[in-house]
Write an enzyme that holds these catalytic residues in place. Structure first.
Site, mmCIF file in Angstrom:
data_model
loop_
_atom_site.group_PDB
_atom_site.id
_atom_site.type_symbol
_atom_site.label_atom_id
_atom_site.label_comp_id
_atom_site.label_asym_id
_atom_site.label_seq_id
_atom_site.Cartn_x
_atom_site.Cartn_y
_atom_site.Cartn_z
ATOM 1 N N TYR A 1 -9.758 -10.159 -7.595
ATOM 2 C CA TYR A 1 -8.741 -10.379 -8.620
ATOM 3 C C TYR A 1 -8.993 -11.653 -9.423
ATOM 4 O O TYR A 1 -8.243 -11.964 -10.344
ATOM 5 C CB TYR A 1 -7.345 -10.439 -7.980
ATOM 6 C CG TYR A 1 -7.004 -9.142 -7.306
ATOM 7 C CD1 TYR A 1 -6.700 -8.009 -8.055
ATOM 8 C CD2 TYR A 1 -7.027 -9.026 -5.917
ATOM 9 C CE1 TYR A 1 -6.428 -6.802 -7.447
ATOM 10 C CE2 TYR A 1 -6.758 -7.824 -5.300
ATOM 11 C CZ TYR A 1 -6.448 -6.717 -6.069
ATOM 12 O OH TYR A 1 -6.185 -5.523 -5.458
ATOM 13 N N LYS B 1 -2.583 -2.077 7.811
ATOM 14 C CA LYS B 1 -3.764 -1.529 8.466
ATOM 15 C C LYS B 1 -3.946 -2.153 9.849
ATOM 16 O O LYS B 1 -3.724 -3.346 10.038
ATOM 17 C CB LYS B 1 -5.002 -1.792 7.610
ATOM 18 C CG LYS B 1 -5.067 -0.946 6.342
ATOM 19 C CD LYS B 1 -6.361 -1.196 5.583
ATOM 20 C CE LYS B 1 -6.480 -0.306 4.361
ATOM 21 N NZ LYS B 1 -7.734 -0.550 3.610
ATOM 22 N N ARG C 1 -0.327 -1.928 -6.965
ATOM 23 C CA ARG C 1 -0.725 -2.999 -6.037
ATOM 24 C C ARG C 1 -1.714 -3.938 -6.731
ATOM 25 O O ARG C 1 -1.620 -5.161 -6.613
ATOM 26 C CB ARG C 1 -1.335 -2.374 -4.781
ATOM 27 C CG ARG C 1 -1.882 -3.366 -3.745
ATOM 28 C CD ARG C 1 -2.255 -2.567 -2.490
ATOM 29 N NE ARG C 1 -3.176 -3.262 -1.611
ATOM 30 C CZ ARG C 1 -2.814 -4.112 -0.642
ATOM 31 N NH1 ARG C 1 -1.534 -4.395 -0.468
ATOM 32 N NH2 ARG C 1 -3.711 -4.668 0.140
ATOM 33 N N ARG D 1 0.855 -1.188 0.000
ATOM 34 C CA ARG D 1 0.000 0.000 0.000
ATOM 35 C C ARG D 1 0.890 1.236 0.000
ATOM 36 O O ARG D 1 2.062 1.191 0.394
ATOM 37 C CB ARG D 1 -0.904 0.019 1.232
ATOM 38 C CG ARG D 1 -1.887 -1.146 1.327
ATOM 39 C CD ARG D 1 -2.734 -1.012 2.587
ATOM 40 N NE ARG D 1 -3.735 -2.073 2.694
ATOM 41 C CZ ARG D 1 -3.569 -3.201 3.376
ATOM 42 N NH1 ARG D 1 -2.415 -3.429 4.004
ATOM 43 N NH2 ARG D 1 -4.527 -4.113 3.419
ATOM 44 N N HIS E 1 -1.704 2.548 -5.855
ATOM 45 C CA HIS E 1 -2.692 1.494 -5.645
ATOM 46 C C HIS E 1 -2.909 0.672 -6.917
ATOM 47 O O HIS E 1 -3.208 -0.527 -6.847
ATOM 48 C CB HIS E 1 -4.022 2.089 -5.170
ATOM 49 C CG HIS E 1 -4.887 1.096 -4.464
ATOM 50 N ND1 HIS E 1 -4.521 0.531 -3.255
ATOM 51 C CD2 HIS E 1 -6.078 0.539 -4.795
ATOM 52 C CE1 HIS E 1 -5.468 -0.322 -2.864
ATOM 53 N NE2 HIS E 1 -6.417 -0.333 -3.792
ATOM 54 N N HIS F 1 -4.714 -8.888 3.326
ATOM 55 C CA HIS F 1 -6.177 -8.887 3.445
ATOM 56 C C HIS F 1 -6.597 -9.819 4.580
ATOM 57 O O HIS F 1 -6.192 -10.981 4.618
ATOM 58 C CB HIS F 1 -6.834 -9.366 2.148
ATOM 59 C CG HIS F 1 -6.753 -8.372 1.034
ATOM 60 N ND1 HIS F 1 -6.927 -8.724 -0.297
ATOM 61 C CD2 HIS F 1 -6.520 -7.034 1.039
ATOM 62 C CE1 HIS F 1 -6.803 -7.636 -1.052
ATOM 63 N NE2 HIS F 1 -6.560 -6.605 -0.269
#
Length: 306
Positions: free
Chosen positions: A283, A177, A251, A153, A248, A274
């Site tokens: 994806y 995150k 990514r 990120r 992004h 994730h």
């Protein structure tokens, strides 16, 4: 009879004038083609020897020096393309290298659909000529390589510190995150780019400090997220790629290309950080040709009888 570049340009413009082209258009044609001719002269390239790589380098030079917009680049290339087509038809050139030379068009608005060839064009573009711009490119290339190599990120690459990099095992310790930490691999090209950048790092920052951020300004201050975004966009433009590139999107490219080549959704989920597999499943739209190929090879009732 040998005709030099200036005479060729004058002949072409006269023909355009006969075709009732406006004065403004003719001036734009003249400026664009003259710019390219001067570029060729500065690099000792004969007009008859021009190749696509020379056109790509010219585009990179114009972006780097004049910050040209994609629309200006397209207009400039159109002038050069038309001139060289005329010269080819008049047998002043054996072939027209600009005939099928196009800037990459912006990809469809789905994640991860910048093709691998376009990524390569950005990463492998020639170094700038000036020393300051060359050093900025070395730093920016390290950023680009890490974003694409490891699917980081924007905030993760911005916050990366010296101690987070394990060059021996080619691993990064990433704080994502929610302050969650994960370990992700990075490739050989990214390793080479980061090591090249870190050779310059002391001149900008001083001594290596483990907790110092990897990516800094020329004044030794940490790069901000907006600065990284702007540099990523700039380097795509300098490469002559008409894609609105941002961290992004790189990514997304990482995830799409990894999943396309491996089919391992769980591994991609882990590398992206994730928490939920359904987030990674966006994806699974990639590479339907490969999906069909896997189906044909694997499904017992899809195979042809011999």
């Amino acid at each position: 009879m040998t005709v030099d570049n200036a005479q060729l340009l004058e002949m072409w413009l006269k023909q355009r004038e006969i075709q009732n082209q406006s004065k403004h258009t003719l001036q734009a044609y003249e400026r664009d083609v003259q710019d390219f001719m001067h570029f060729c002269v500065s690099r000792n390239i004969q007009l008859s020897d021009v190749e696509k790589t020379d056109l790509r380098e010219f585009v990179a030079y114009k972006v780097e020096k004049f910050q040209l917009s994609p629309s200006s680049l397209q207009r400039m290339l159109s002038s050069i393309r038309q001139f060289m087509k005329w010269a080819e038809q008049g047998q002043y050139l054996a072939f027209n290298p600009a005939d099928d030379f196009q800037l990459k068009r912006q990809s469809r608005p789905l994640p991860g659909l910048v093709d691998i060839e376009t990524i390569q064009q950005i990463m492998e573009q020639p170094e700038p000529e000036t020393e300051t711009q060359r050093q900025l490119w070395i730093r920016d290339k390290a950023i680009l390589e890490l974003l694409y190599s490891s699917g980081l990120r924007l905030a993760e690459v911005q916050g990366l510190t010296i101690r987070d990099i394990d060059f021996n095992r080619q691993l990064l310790r990433i704080t994502g995150k929610g302050n969650k930490t994960r370990i992700v691999p990075f490739g050989l090209k990214a390793k080479e780019a980061v090591m090249h950048w870190l050779q310059l790092y002391p001149a900008w920052h001083g001594d290596f400090v483990p907790e110092a951020q990897v990516f800094i300004t020329q004044k030794g201050q940490p790069l901000g997220v907006r600065q990284i975004e702007n540099r990523v966009k700039f380097q795509a433009q300098r490469a002559g790629v008409n894609v609105d590139l941002h961290p992004h999107l790189l990514r997304h490219c990482f995830a799409s290309h990894m999943l396309s080549n491996s089919g391992d959704l769980r591994a991609v989920q882990e590398m992206l950080g994730h928490s939920n597999l359904t987030t990674t499943q966006i994806y699974t739209h990639v590479d339907f040709d490969r999906l069909a190929q896997v189906y044909d090879q694997a499904h017992p009732r899809a195979q042809h009888k011999e």
